[in-house]
Design a protein around this motif. Structure first.
Motif, mmCIF file in Angstrom:
data_model
loop_
_atom_site.group_PDB
_atom_site.id
_atom_site.type_symbol
_atom_site.label_atom_id
_atom_site.label_comp_id
_atom_site.label_asym_id
_atom_site.label_seq_id
_atom_site.Cartn_x
_atom_site.Cartn_y
_atom_site.Cartn_z
ATOM 1 N N GLN A 1 -4.137 -28.462 11.930
ATOM 2 C CA GLN A 1 -3.083 -28.162 12.888
ATOM 3 C C GLN A 1 -2.204 -27.022 12.396
ATOM 4 O O GLN A 1 -2.121 -26.755 11.190
ATOM 5 C CB GLN A 1 -2.220 -29.406 13.107
ATOM 6 C CG GLN A 1 -2.981 -30.596 13.671
ATOM 7 C CD GLN A 1 -2.069 -31.750 13.987
ATOM 8 O OE1 GLN A 1 -0.868 -31.681 13.746
ATOM 9 N NE2 GLN A 1 -2.633 -32.825 14.521
ATOM 10 N N CYS B 1 -5.511 -23.306 14.161
ATOM 11 C CA CYS B 1 -5.786 -24.432 15.070
ATOM 12 C C CYS B 1 -7.300 -24.607 15.101
ATOM 13 O O CYS B 1 -8.002 -24.075 15.971
ATOM 14 C CB CYS B 1 -5.231 -24.150 16.458
ATOM 15 S SG CYS B 1 -5.424 -25.525 17.619
ATOM 16 N N THR C 1 2.589 -23.877 20.368
ATOM 17 C CA THR C 1 1.747 -25.043 20.643
ATOM 18 C C THR C 1 0.324 -24.591 20.921
ATOM 19 O O THR C 1 0.103 -23.668 21.714
ATOM 20 C CB THR C 1 2.274 -25.837 21.847
ATOM 21 O OG1 THR C 1 3.628 -26.227 21.596
ATOM 22 C CG2 THR C 1 1.437 -27.082 22.093
ATOM 23 N N SER D 1 -3.293 -31.489 21.710
ATOM 24 C CA SER D 1 -2.386 -30.392 21.405
ATOM 25 C C SER D 1 -1.694 -30.664 20.084
ATOM 26 O O SER D 1 -1.620 -31.812 19.616
ATOM 27 C CB SER D 1 -1.358 -30.205 22.513
ATOM 28 O OG SER D 1 -0.515 -31.331 22.609
ATOM 29 N N ALA D 2 -1.181 -29.573 19.458
ATOM 30 C CA ALA D 2 -0.399 -29.659 18.228
ATOM 31 C C ALA D 2 0.575 -28.495 18.222
ATOM 32 O O ALA D 2 0.285 -27.422 18.755
ATOM 33 C CB ALA D 2 -1.300 -29.641 16.999
ATOM 34 N N SER D 3 1.757 -28.686 17.600
ATOM 35 C CA SER D 3 2.818 -27.675 17.628
ATOM 36 C C SER D 3 3.343 -27.415 16.229
ATOM 37 O O SER D 3 3.228 -28.262 15.324
ATOM 38 C CB SER D 3 3.959 -28.123 18.540
ATOM 39 O OG SER D 3 3.520 -28.313 19.855
#
Length: 1291
Positions: A546, A562, A610, A621-623
């Motif tokens: 991530q 990502c 994101t 999703s990842a931020s």
């Protein structure tokens, strides 16, 4: 053990309904299936039971029905067969039962009065309509009568009777004068429910000769006028003067003065009366009282409370209105009339009866041969309705016998039905107040099983998520459903499966071994059928690395990773967002396969980034947060963009690839991070450079992929942290050979532009994508789900092709294939398009409004059938508008508002409503073509809210121990004001607050003298209005009582006056205090919470001109002195003049006008001296009486604030409200009624002189809503204003 779970049925309208029996069938909404099944008739549309028609127009009696086979129609009239073939004036619409009676070509509506009933019949049964009573509307003339003048003594009561002609439907009554102005009404003078005009006590200003009652008949668009009624009021002063002139000084003379009288009821008479009303109707109770002073009416319910939210008071509380009454509203209602001399009351005993209403209406029953079922018909009413049954329109007692049928009161029980048992049954519930008639059919079907789910349908789910596999089916008797896995697998059982009643198989947690073929088997006694579907279980998508939190110096570069893992058969798409929005359109943001790189970071790049990964089945999703900090100080090194590369060389030329090499230029103290390679196609797009690829800064050679039939040139751009270099010189050119196209056009779509066409569009290939000369396209299409061959056509290098003659909005399979002189591209993929849309045909039904609070409502509706949408359903639009304010009853321009609800929503919220108002709304369905028809207007009302603050608060006339408060009512009352709340407290010299005193003031007051105050004390006042809901926002003010010494303790500014024009105002004041004070003027919009605006006065003048004001606006103003803490005047309120269309010459500044005014003033002064001398000699000179008797009819002003015409006001009204409505004040001398004379005039609604009265006083013509007013120009017409079209607005 098998586990079952019920799924809720669709809310869409069904052709067949479920019955109450658990064995009844549910018929799916499958178009092919519905076309094959037989169905008894169902009435879908019919005219109302009581149908009043316009005798001048054709009569249309509606009767629509559906069934399979289509039903035939017949009619009865007054209980006997109506043979329409024998009456040339009567026709029946094709494929319909609707009758059209031709009145406009010689027929007479009276000849077709009667009771009509429609019957729709096919081989499965007969449905009947309600009894439709046809009556033509009537508007009879007023009976001739001789009206004697009414002579009444001042203070007595009076009733002017209207007695309108009896019409069908009854007319609407209103009173006006012969200038077509509505007569003002008040607590003293008002119109009763029967149309009579009641005077609680008469006043001299009631004297007039033109009290006229009008009756409006809506159906015939006719207005009838009663002969004018004359009223003469004898005042005591004039009567005494008359007696004194005819008697000697020694005689005893003089009429009795006006005496006050306790209340007595004019209507209803006596002490008790009875009232019967039907459930669901509006209950209207009326009490009108005589007395002096004018009595006030109050209503109570004995032994209970008036129902909240359904109770309204009208006609100055003389009428009690309760909407939607029920049996619980029965009881004794008491009206109490009270004035200062006493009270009287009347008790009305209300009984609420009820026409029949449904508890359980019979519903259609679909059964299999041999099954059982019931039809239930339950209704209630007061008195209790009787229930009777009919079969196919014939009383069941004389209908053909059916051994499977048994009637038990309100229930018919069916046992072991057969196909011949199919019929339509009618339930009639009736009492003395009405009846209900409902059709419900029993349809007995024998059908082998059918599976409606497509064969070999593929289902895909993510590992560990639920899987739902459909098996939609139909059969009669209801089939049994079994599921198998694999071709020869065993029947599925166990807790790992859930079997739904609609045939769906649910796997709660799908695993990899759940993948495979599933077989659904449906069987009943008439047959068996099976269907196979496929299930694939996919691996979930995961982000295995991530993005992480980053802190970067300004002008550096940063990269977020990502890295994902996904099922190999799913194609993921990666999207990067900044602060939940798209990335900035900036070349510094570089999106790679597994990362996002930001070059030359600036402060605005701060934020949350994101990474979103989507597949067709799931999304993750990842931020991470990026923080940008200032770069540390560095030595004075000059950084610059790199110099361009040079010496470009092409080697290793092949048909589809080539090698490019170059020498880097100077990096200028900032390392080169990457090289960007661009190419030019000299054959198709000379002079246009395209991005080819990018390589790391350490690389100086690259292998480039090439396309056929392109004349390539290349250039290289170096990139460092400072920026990009200038492009290098172009390389030599290299022309590749031609070949078949490698790809087909993208973005292929099929969208019709008209209801009968299909427009196929695509994005054409770029020049280098053609791979050779002679680029063309092969366009192919065929209708989906229809066994048709492909239709193809080859077109030139265009991007659109139109297929004509298609059905409206049907799906098509479409494909577009590229070809050139060397051959075809690979076989293209198919896309689904639709032929053109058409406007929706059906309006949403069952529109309901739920008022949540005074400013918010929720609207519900039933969705329209998807077939009637005839296009892509985009949503629903709700049109709503305010009809009127329930507190002001004022007319206003109707501004419709629109809210759009996307998708197949069936409800929505209506925000921003105005409290205590009446609204209308309708709903329309929207597709890509536009809007469908509107649903019938739905009326709803918002409840009361809290009011706004009073429009102003002014404190005047300070004395030693009193202050006078004056205020204006709230601009937005938002309901019925019940009182004002005044709070005040003293303030000492250290600005500390004393005890708080609260006073409640009646809502009809506009001023108050506050006594018993401390002298020379400053007070702070808090003032707000109150409705039944609560208190509104408050307005504050401060004031000081005066001292008892000759010299004031503090300086003061008093007598602030204003003279306002359109855009400016002259402010003047009086000052008492030390010399050389520096003044300032503060002002602002009245009632606004904005800060005061301040203007400094030049010098020590006692006047100032405020400029730049807004026309037609109320302002507040006060004056203060600099350097004197807390010292300023009280507030004054003024209003600027309205904006004028053009600037006119001010005659007040003309010399001739000033001279004329001086002469008039001198003449008046001489007359006053003569009058004074005569009075001193003992003679009487009643100037005021003569002035009242000979008043100029032109000078009667209209109340501009509320649009009334000399309405009767309370004793607290200002002096202007006491001016009588004189006999002469009809119209101006040019016989036109101008806007400033009346805001509620017939002229505003008329059509000039086109509408005329008949000799009998009736008016016949078209009338409608209020139209735009045109300015009067000169005296172009001397005729009286016409009342055309206006009456509608006065009732």
């Amino acid at each position: 053990m098998m586990k079952k779970k019920s799924i809720s049925a669709s809310k869409a309208s069904l052709v067949f309904f479920l019955c109450q029996m658990i064995s009844a069938l549910d018929v799916p909404l499958d178009s092919k299936l519905l076309e094959e099944l037989s169905q008894p008739p169902t009435i879908t549309q019919q005219s109302p039971k009581d149908y009043i028609v316009d005798p001048r127009e054709n009569i249309v009696i509606q009767c629509e029905a559906k069934g399979k086979p289509p039903p035939s129609f017949s009619w009865t009239r007054n209980g006997t067969h109506f043979d329409i073939d024998k009456d040339e004036q009567v026709t029946m619409k094709p494929n319909s039962g609707t009758l059209v009676i031709n009145i406009m070509n010689g027929g007479k509506a009276e000849a077709y009065e009667g009771v009509y009933q429609c019957t729709a019949r096919n081989e499965r049964g007969a449905a009947i309509s309600n009894n439709i009573v046809i009556r033509p509307s009537r508007s009879p003339l007023w009976t001739k009568e001789k009206l004697e003048p009414n002579q009444v003594r001042e203070g007595d009561s009076l009733v002017l009777h209207c007695r309108p002609p009896v019409g069908l439907p009854p007319p609407i009554i209103f009173w006006m004068d012969n200038a077509f102005q509505r007569l003002p009404q008040s607590e003293r003078v008002s119109q009763g429910l029967n149309g009579d005009l009641y005077f609680s006590n008469v006043q001299p200003e009631d004297t007039r000769e033109d009290y006229i009652c009008y009756a409006r008949f809506n159906h015939t668009q006719t207005i009838q006028q009663k002969q004018p009624i004359s009223v003469k009021v004898f005042s005591m002063d004039s009567l005494n003067d008359t007696i004194a002139a005819n008697l000697s000084d020694t005689d005893i003379y003089g009429a009795k003065p006006v005496t006050e009288r306790p209340p007595i009821l004019l209507t209803p008479t006596g002490t008790t009366s009875n009232k019967v009303e039907l459930r669901g109707n509006v209950l209207l109770l009326e009490c009108i009282a005589a007395g002096l002073p004018t009595p006030v009416i109050r209503w109570i319910k004995e032994g209970g409370e008036l129902p909240a939210n359904r109770t309204f008071f009208e006609n100055f509380k003389k009428t009690l209105k309760i909407i939607d009454v029920s049996e619980a509203d029965s009881g004794n209602y008491k009206c109490i009339a009270r004035n200062i001399l006493g009270s009287t009351h009347h008790v009305i005993s209300v009984t609420v009866k009820a026409a029949p209403y449904w508890i359980t209406a019979p519903r259609n029953l679909v059964l299999s041969p041999g099954e059982d079922g019931t039809l239930i018909c339950r209704a209630n009413g007061n008195p209790k309705p009787s229930i009777s049954w009919l079969a196919n329109g014939v009383p069941i007692a004389i209908a053909p016998e059916d051994p499977s049928r048994k009637v038990d009161g309100d229930t018919i029980i069916f046992s072991a039905v057969q196909e011949r048992s199919s019929a339509v049954y009618q339930c009639n519930a009736s009492n003395e107040y009405g009846y209900l008639l409902a059709n419900a059919f029993v349809n007995v079907l024998a059908e082998p099983p059918r599976i409606l789910t497509p064969a070999n349908k593929l289902y895909q789910v993510i590992l560990d998520s639920p899987a739902l596999i459909d098996c939609a089916y139909f059969g009669s008797p209801k089939p049994e459903i079994e599921w198998f896995k694999g071709v020869k697998g065993s029947i599925l059982r166990g807790n790992e499966y859930v079997f739904h009643d609609n045939g769906t198989l649910e796997i709660p947690v799908a695993q990899k071994d759940s993948t495979g073929t599933y077989t659904c088997v449906a069987r009943n006694e008439l047959g068996k059928i099976q269907n196979e579907v496929q299930l694939e279980v996919k691996d979930p998508t995961m982000i295995i690395k991530q993005p992480e939190y980053k802190v970067i110096q300004r002008y550096g570069h940063v990269s977020f990773e990502c890295i994902i893992k996904h099922d190999s058969t799913l194609i993921p798409t990666v999207i990067w967002l900044k602060d939940n929005d798209e990335l900035p359109d900036d070349e510094r943001f570089l999106v790679g396969k597994d990362n996002l790189t930001i070059m030359n970071v600036t402060d605005k790049d701060d934020g949350t980034y994101t990474c979103i990964v989507n597949t067709t089945l799931d999304s993750v999703s990842a931020s991470a947060v990026l923080t940008v900090v200032a770069a540390p100080p560095t030595p004075a090194i000059i950084y610059a963009r790199p110099n361009p590369p040079f010496d470009l060389e092409l080697t290793g030329q092949l048909e589809r690839s080539i090698e490019l090499s170059w020498i880097p230029g100077d990096e200028n103290n900032s390392p080169i991070t990457s090289f960007v390679i661009e190419y030019e196609d000299g054959l198709h797009e000379p002079g246009v450079w395209h991005y080819q690829t990018e390589v790391p800064g350490s690389q100086t050679t690259v292998q480039l992929k090439l396309s056929p039939y392109v004349n390539y040139s290349f250039r290289v751009i170096a990139v460092n942290e400072i920026g990009r270099s200038q492009p290098s010189e172009p390389s030599e050119q290299y022309l590749t050979k031609s070949a078949n196209p490698d790809e087909n056009p993208s973005n292929v779509q099929g969208i019709g532009s008209e209801p009968d066409n299909l427009v196929i569009t695509w994005e054409s290939l770029k020049g280098f994508q053609s791979n050779g000369p002679g680029l063309q396209y092969k366009v192919s299409w065929r209708q989906k789900d229809v066994d048709d061959e492909w239709t193809s056509v080859v077109v030139a290098n265009v991007s659109k092709y139109i297929v004509s003659g298609t059905p409206t909005f049907v799906p098509y399979e479409i494909k577009v294939q590229a070809l050139n002189d060397l051959g075809y591209a690979p076989e293209p993929s198919e896309v689904i398009g639709h032929s053109g849309e058409d406007l929706p045909m059906v309006a949403p039904g069952n529109v309901q409004v739920h008022v949540i609070n005074s400013t918010l409502a929720k609207v519900h509706w039933d969705p329209v059938p998807l077939k009637s949408v005839r296009g892509h359903l985009q949503g629903y639009k709700v049109y709503y508008w305010k009809v009127q304010s329930l507190s002001r009853r004022s007319k206003r321009h109707i501004e419709k508002k629109i809210l759009t609800f996307r998708g197949n929503k069936t409800f929505g919220m209506l925000p921003g409503l105005e409290p205590y108002s009446s609204y209308k709304l309708n709903v329309r369905v929207v597709n890509g073509k536009g809007e469908g028809p509107a649903s019938p207007d739905k009326v709803f009302k918002t409840p009361e809210g809290v009011p706004s603050s009073p429009s102003f608060l002014k404190i005047t006339n300070p004395t030693l121990d009193s202050l006078t408060l004056e205020w204006g009512s709230p601009t937005h009352p938002n309901g019925v004001l019940i009182s004002y709340i005044l709070k005040f407290q003293p303030i000492n010299n250290t600005h500390e607050l004393g005890p708080l005193v609260e006073i409640r003031i009646p809502a009809n007051e506009s001023s108050l003298i506050l006594k018993n105050l401390n002298y020379s004390t400053r007070y702070k006042f808090y003032f707000n209005a109150q409705t039944s809901v609560g208190s509104g926002s408050q307005i504050t003010e401060e004031a000081v009582t005066i001292m008892d010494e000759v010299q004031p303790l503090y300086p003061r500014i008093r007598n602030v006056t204003t003279a306002a024009a359109e855009t400016y105002a002259n402010i003047s004041w009086e000052y008492e205090g030390p010399d050389h004070a520096n003044f300032y003027v503060e002002y602002g919009v009245a009632g606004s919470k904005e800060d005061w605006k301040k203007e400094i006065v030049n010098g020590s003048r006692s006047f100032f001109v405020l400029k730049g004001l807004t026309p037609g606006t109320a302002y507040k103003v006060r004056v203060g002195a600099e350097g004197l803490s807390g010292f300023r005047s009280s507030e004054d309120v003024f209003e600027t003049g309205p904006a004028m269309a053009s600037r006119q010459v001010d005659i007040a500044t003309q010399g001739w006008f000033i001279g004329l005014m001086c002469a008039v003033a001198l003449l008046i002064l001489i007359l006053l001296i003569v009058c004074f001398i005569r009075r001193n000699k003992g003679g009487k000179y009643p100037v005021k009486e003569k002035e009242d008797a000979h008043a100029d009819p032109e000078i009667q002003p209209m109340k501009e604030d509320d649009g009334t015409f000399g309405e009767y006001r309370s004793l607290e009204s200002d002096a202007e409200d006491h001016k009588p409505l004189k006999k002469g004040s009809r119209t101006p001398s040019d016989r036109t009624v101008k806007k400033e004379d009346s805001d509620d005039s017939l002229v505003d609604y008329g059509e000039g002189v086109n509408g005329q009265f008949n000799e009998d006083g009736s008016f016949i013509g078209q009338y409608s809503g209020k139209k735009e007013k045109e300015p009067a120009e000169g005296n172009e017409s001397s005729e009286a204003p016409s009342p055309v079209n206006a009456m509608n607005s006065f009732v």
